[in-house]
Design a protein around this motif. Sequence first.
Motif, PDB file in Angstrom:
ATOM      1  N   VAL A 129       1.122 -22.003 -24.525  1.00 46.87           N
ATOM      2  CA  VAL A 129       1.764 -23.095 -23.822  1.00 46.87           C
ATOM      3  C   VAL A 129       0.824 -23.527 -22.701  1.00 46.87           C
ATOM      4  CG1 VAL A 129       3.803 -23.851 -22.556  1.00 46.87           C
ATOM      5  CG2 VAL A 129       4.013 -22.104 -24.342  1.00 46.87           C
ATOM      6  N   THR A 130       0.514 -24.813 -22.664  1.00 44.09           N
ATOM      7  CA  THR A 130      -0.415 -25.315 -21.656  1.00 44.09           C
ATOM      8  C   THR A 130       0.198 -26.492 -20.916  1.00 44.09           C
ATOM      9  OG1 THR A 130      -1.511 -26.786 -23.246  1.00 44.09           O
ATOM     10  CG2 THR A 130      -2.443 -24.578 -22.959  1.00 44.09           C
ATOM     11  N   TRP A 131      -0.235 -26.646 -19.690  1.00 45.66           N
ATOM     12  CA  TRP A 131       0.165 -27.765 -18.842  1.00 45.66           C
ATOM     13  C   TRP A 131      -1.125 -28.471 -18.397  1.00 45.66           C
ATOM     14  CZ3 TRP A 131       2.455 -23.043 -18.955  1.00 45.66           C
ATOM     15  CH2 TRP A 131       3.835 -23.001 -19.172  1.00 45.66           C
ATOM     16  N   ASN A 132      -1.269 -29.717 -18.811  1.00 47.68           N
ATOM     17  CA  ASN A 132      -2.496 -30.467 -18.537  1.00 47.68           C
ATOM     18  C   ASN A 132      -3.731 -29.689 -19.001  1.00 47.68           C
ATOM     19  OD1 ASN A 132      -1.131 -32.681 -17.269  1.00 47.68           O
ATOM     20  ND2 ASN A 132      -0.880 -31.393 -15.446  1.00 47.68           N
ATOM     21  N   GLY A 133      -3.585 -29.040 -20.164  1.00 47.25           N
ATOM     22  CA  GLY A 133      -4.695 -28.304 -20.762  1.00 47.25           C
ATOM     23  C   GLY A 133      -4.939 -26.923 -20.193  1.00 47.25           C
ATOM     24  N   ASN A 134      -4.111 -26.490 -19.253  1.00 45.27           N
ATOM     25  CA  ASN A 134      -4.319 -25.214 -18.576  1.00 45.27           C
ATOM     26  C   ASN A 134      -3.221 -24.232 -18.965  1.00 45.27           C
ATOM     27  OD1 ASN A 134      -5.106 -23.189 -16.784  1.00 45.27           O
ATOM     28  ND2 ASN A 134      -3.902 -24.073 -15.104  1.00 45.27           N
ATOM     29  N   SER A 135      -3.606 -23.047 -19.434  1.00 45.90           N
ATOM     30  CA  SER A 135      -2.616 -22.034 -19.824  1.00 45.90           C
ATOM     31  C   SER A 135      -2.358 -21.003 -18.732  1.00 45.90           C
ATOM     32  CB  SER A 135      -3.077 -21.305 -21.090  1.00 45.90           C
ATOM     33  OG  SER A 135      -4.286 -20.590 -20.849  1.00 45.90           O
ATOM     34  N   SER A 136      -3.181 -20.983 -17.695  1.00 43.74           N
ATOM     35  CA  SER A 136      -3.021 -19.998 -16.619  1.00 43.74           C
ATOM     36  C   SER A 136      -1.751 -20.294 -15.837  1.00 43.74           C
ATOM     37  CB  SER A 136      -4.231 -20.025 -15.685  1.00 43.74           C
ATOM     38  OG  SER A 136      -5.412 -19.687 -16.398  1.00 43.74           O
ATOM     39  N   LEU A 137      -1.020 -19.239 -15.493  1.00 47.20           N
ATOM     40  CA  LEU A 137       0.269 -19.394 -14.831  1.00 47.20           C
ATOM     41  C   LEU A 137       0.126 -19.300 -13.324  1.00 47.20           C
ATOM     42  CD1 LEU A 137       2.424 -17.162 -17.204  1.00 47.20           C
ATOM     43  CD2 LEU A 137       2.103 -19.635 -17.279  1.00 47.20           C
ATOM     44  N   PRO A 138       1.036 -19.943 -12.581  1.00 44.24           N
ATOM     45  CA  PRO A 138       0.996 -19.829 -11.121  1.00 44.24           C
ATOM     46  C   PRO A 138       1.395 -18.429 -10.687  1.00 44.24           C
ATOM     47  CG  PRO A 138       2.993 -20.957 -11.807  1.00 44.24           C
ATOM     48  CD  PRO A 138       2.151 -20.775 -13.044  1.00 44.24           C
ATOM     49  N   GLN A 139       0.856 -17.993  -9.573  1.00 39.08           N
ATOM     50  CA  GLN A 139       1.181 -16.672  -9.043  1.00 39.08           C
ATOM     51  C   GLN A 139       2.401 -16.786  -8.142  1.00 39.08           C
ATOM     52  OE1 GLN A 139      -0.677 -13.949 -10.258  1.00 39.08           O
ATOM     53  NE2 GLN A 139      -1.239 -15.699 -11.534  1.00 39.08           N
ATOM     54  N   THR A 140       3.426 -15.965  -8.463  1.00 34.24           N
ATOM     55  CA  THR A 140       4.659 -15.979  -7.688  1.00 34.24           C
ATOM     56  C   THR A 140       4.923 -14.599  -7.138  1.00 34.24           C
ATOM     57  OG1 THR A 140       5.950 -15.530  -9.681  1.00 34.24           O
ATOM     58  CG2 THR A 140       5.648 -17.841  -9.075  1.00 34.24           C
ATOM     59  N   SER A 141       6.024 -14.464  -6.417  1.00 42.69           N
ATOM     60  CA  SER A 141       6.389 -13.181  -5.809  1.00 42.69           C
ATOM     61  C   SER A 141       6.586 -12.119  -6.872  1.00 42.69           C
ATOM     62  CB  SER A 141       7.679 -13.342  -5.006  1.00 42.69           C
ATOM     63  OG  SER A 141       8.225 -12.091  -4.676  1.00 42.69           O
ATOM     64  N   ASN A 142       6.255 -10.875  -6.527  1.00 42.45           N
ATOM     65  CA  ASN A 142       6.444  -9.753  -7.452  1.00 42.45           C
ATOM     66  C   ASN A 142       7.902  -9.559  -7.828  1.00 42.45           C
ATOM     67  OD1 ASN A 142       3.748  -9.047  -7.646  1.00 42.45           O
ATOM     68  ND2 ASN A 142       3.821  -7.725  -5.847  1.00 42.45           N
ATOM     69  N   GLU A 143       8.819 -10.094  -7.018  1.00 38.26           N
ATOM     70  CA  GLU A 143      10.239  -9.895  -7.275  1.00 38.26           C
ATOM     71  C   GLU A 143      10.796 -10.912  -8.269  1.00 38.26           C
ATOM     72  OE1 GLU A 143      12.155  -7.383  -6.164  1.00 38.26           O
ATOM     73  OE2 GLU A 143      10.285  -6.567  -5.399  1.00 38.26           O
ATOM     74  N   ASP A 144      10.008 -11.932  -8.610  1.00 38.73           N
ATOM     75  CA  ASP A 144      10.531 -13.026  -9.412  1.00 38.73           C
ATOM     76  C   ASP A 144      10.377 -12.769 -10.897  1.00 38.73           C
ATOM     77  OD1 ASP A 144      11.197 -14.400  -7.163  1.00 38.73           O
ATOM     78  OD2 ASP A 144       9.403 -15.665  -7.145  1.00 38.73           O
ATOM     79  N   ASP A 145      11.441 -13.085 -11.674  1.00 40.40           N
ATOM     80  CA  ASP A 145      11.296 -13.248 -13.114  1.00 40.40           C
ATOM     81  C   ASP A 145      10.686 -14.625 -13.364  1.00 40.40           C
ATOM     82  OD1 ASP A 145      12.457 -10.818 -13.756  1.00 40.40           O
ATOM     83  OD2 ASP A 145      14.477 -11.658 -13.837  1.00 40.40           O
ATOM     84  N   THR A 146      10.014 -14.761 -14.489  1.00 38.44           N
ATOM     85  CA  THR A 146       9.526 -16.076 -14.895  1.00 38.44           C
ATOM     86  C   THR A 146      10.633 -16.775 -15.671  1.00 38.44           C
ATOM     87  OG1 THR A 146       7.219 -15.381 -14.953  1.00 38.44           O
ATOM     88  CG2 THR A 146       7.819 -17.296 -16.279  1.00 38.44           C
ATOM     89  N   VAL A 147      10.917 -18.016 -15.306  1.00 41.29           N
ATOM     90  CA  VAL A 147      12.004 -18.764 -15.926  1.00 41.29           C
ATOM     91  C   VAL A 147      11.451 -20.058 -16.502  1.00 41.29           C
ATOM     92  CG1 VAL A 147      14.270 -19.813 -15.602  1.00 41.29           C
ATOM     93  CG2 VAL A 147      13.649 -17.779 -14.290  1.00 41.29           C
ATOM     94  N   LEU A 148      11.815 -20.325 -17.763  1.00 46.23           N
ATOM     95  CA  LEU A 148      11.371 -21.521 -18.472  1.00 46.23           C
ATOM     96  C   LEU A 148      12.559 -22.410 -18.789  1.00 46.23           C
ATOM     97  CD1 LEU A 148       9.035 -20.021 -21.238  1.00 46.23           C
ATOM     98  CD2 LEU A 148       8.275 -21.334 -19.269  1.00 46.23           C
ATOM     99  N   ARG A 149      12.405 -23.709 -18.551  1.00 51.83           N
ATOM    100  CA  ARG A 149      13.306 -24.670 -19.179  1.00 51.83           C
ATOM    101  C   ARG A 149      12.654 -25.131 -20.476  1.00 51.83           C
ATOM    102  NH1 ARG A 149      14.149 -27.850 -14.104  1.00 51.83           N
ATOM    103  NH2 ARG A 149      16.126 -27.172 -13.189  1.00 51.83           N
ATOM    104  N   LEU A 150      13.448 -25.200 -21.520  1.00 54.60           N
ATOM    105  CA  LEU A 150      12.947 -25.644 -22.818  1.00 54.60           C
ATOM    106  C   LEU A 150      13.595 -26.960 -23.198  1.00 54.60           C
ATOM    107  CD1 LEU A 150      13.160 -22.270 -24.796  1.00 54.60           C
ATOM    108  CD2 LEU A 150      11.138 -23.259 -23.703  1.00 54.60           C
ATOM    109  N   HIS A 151      12.806 -27.861 -23.710  1.00 56.21           N
ATOM    110  CA  HIS A 151      13.286 -29.130 -24.263  1.00 56.21           C
ATOM    111  C   HIS A 151      12.758 -29.195 -25.690  1.00 56.21           C
ATOM    112  CE1 HIS A 151      13.349 -33.824 -24.098  1.00 56.21           C
ATOM    113  NE2 HIS A 151      14.439 -33.334 -24.654  1.00 56.21           N
TER     114      HIS A 151
END
Length: 549
Positions: free
Chosen positions: A515-537
């Motif tokens: 999954v890429t955003w503007n050609g980039n697959s690297s994910l943003p760095q968030t807090s260690n306490e956070d789950d990653t959440v995706l909205r799907l369309h």
Amino acid sequence: MIRRSFLKNGVALGAFSVIKPYSFLQAGENPKLQVGVSGGSGLKKSTLSKQKKLVLFTDWYSVWPGNIGYDANGNGHDNEVPRGVRLAVQEAELSASVMQADRPWESELGGYACVLKVESGFKMWYMATEIIRNTKTRNFDPMAGSFEGTKRQHYICYAESDDGFIWRKPDLGLYMHAGSTANNIILPDEHGGLGSIFLDSDGAYRMLIQGAPISGGHSIWSAMRSLTSRDGLHWIFDDIPLYDLFCDTQNVGFYDELLKKYVCYCRYARGSRRAVGMMEGAVLSEMTHPQIVFEPDTEDGPSLDIYTPAYSRHPQFITAERRKMFDKMGRDEDVQRHIDDRDMHFMFPSMYYRDLDVLNIHIAVSRDGRQWSRPERKAIIPNKGICNSLYATPGIHVLNDGLWGIFYSVSNKLHNMGFVSTDESSFSTYYHWATWKENRLIALQADDEGMCTVTLHGRAMKEICFNYATEPNGWIRAELITYKGLWPPSGPTSISGFTFSDCDLIAGDSLSQLVTWNGNSSLPQTSNEDDTVLRLHMFRAKLFSIEWE
């Protein structure tokens, strides 16, 4: 007024981002299209390591249920409520017959078999019946299931294969048949009840079988017993029976590395309807009384039985060693238990329709091995043509890279026909494979346009891959969001640079599409306490699994 429309005039309502529906593709407004190739990894190859984690859409666990929120004026709106998506069982591809009765002691192949994948290929143990017919009388004995004077001798036989499709029946020299040991018989099966065979923690093979009844016991027909072998060919009955119960099905036993105990799924019943019971114990011969864990319910109608369990783990299920790694990520016991869906339990039960006298194979899933559900009330391996009785063997097997298989038997015999038939020679049983691409047993499916929000239980730090397939005009997009929990109801916000409008559209068919955003697959760095959440369309698409790291 509560706004319950999901998509209205091309705009998604509630907490979902404002987006245009499928029409924008026709207008050519989004040229960033990633097209996956079946079995491949799409345009960009994933660099996910062996530590990647898995979300399966076998149930609703990872999909947010959503709720209704209200604005300051009391107007209601959807807050991440799933719309337009469902869980869809994926019917298997069926192979041609890979084995049939072709030996003098194989008048019929049995419905139950057991296949294990080993380093050298595949091993199979199966039932065979030799019918020695009495030509002097045509009187049928319904209790014996044969004509008067006709002898039915059951055997447990052995076969092996390099690829699971071409099988050899070696001459083992273990059992005398018709004056010769040149056969593949390993044991006589006096009670017609081959169960499962599994490799125990000590490296020995264990076999469950319906053996001789216990003297003075409750069951007058048989009792569940176990045998032990060091090589899978030479078997010795264990001294203590497992259970004093007539469990006339393919009971499935194994040693659970996580529970540190033996588990057995066996034939049980509530009232007059067959069900699946579960036993467990630290010692194989000291199992608990069965507790029903899977049975027909009110949605099944009055004439359905669950005939066999055909239990399996995920082919890459989490061992105790891998569990230690994943447990470090969990914040509570529930998350620890389901941090990775390779921990899922599966059954491929034969569902017996009494009103039709036929059996086909469904799929049931569980997260703890005790509470079972079916994602959809339909066959995953259907009976077609004159295939009246289908039985899956325990275990999902990896046949080759990216292909899973369930070994199953097919018979043209209606279940009760054998008790009244006057032509036993008309019955035949064959063995086949039912196959799926990896992790494609059940899909999160949008038949038209759909949206939902999915939690990856833990923090995705590198990249995300989809296992998916779309129709020719279908597609999937994803955006990352932040949230503070589902309560009180409030709209999570999209992460800048990782919104639907930034996402490169995904279409086609791929087992592992980045999954890429503007050609980039690297994910943003968030807090260690956070789950990653995706909205799907999604539009006319199936999403089978998500892998992430």
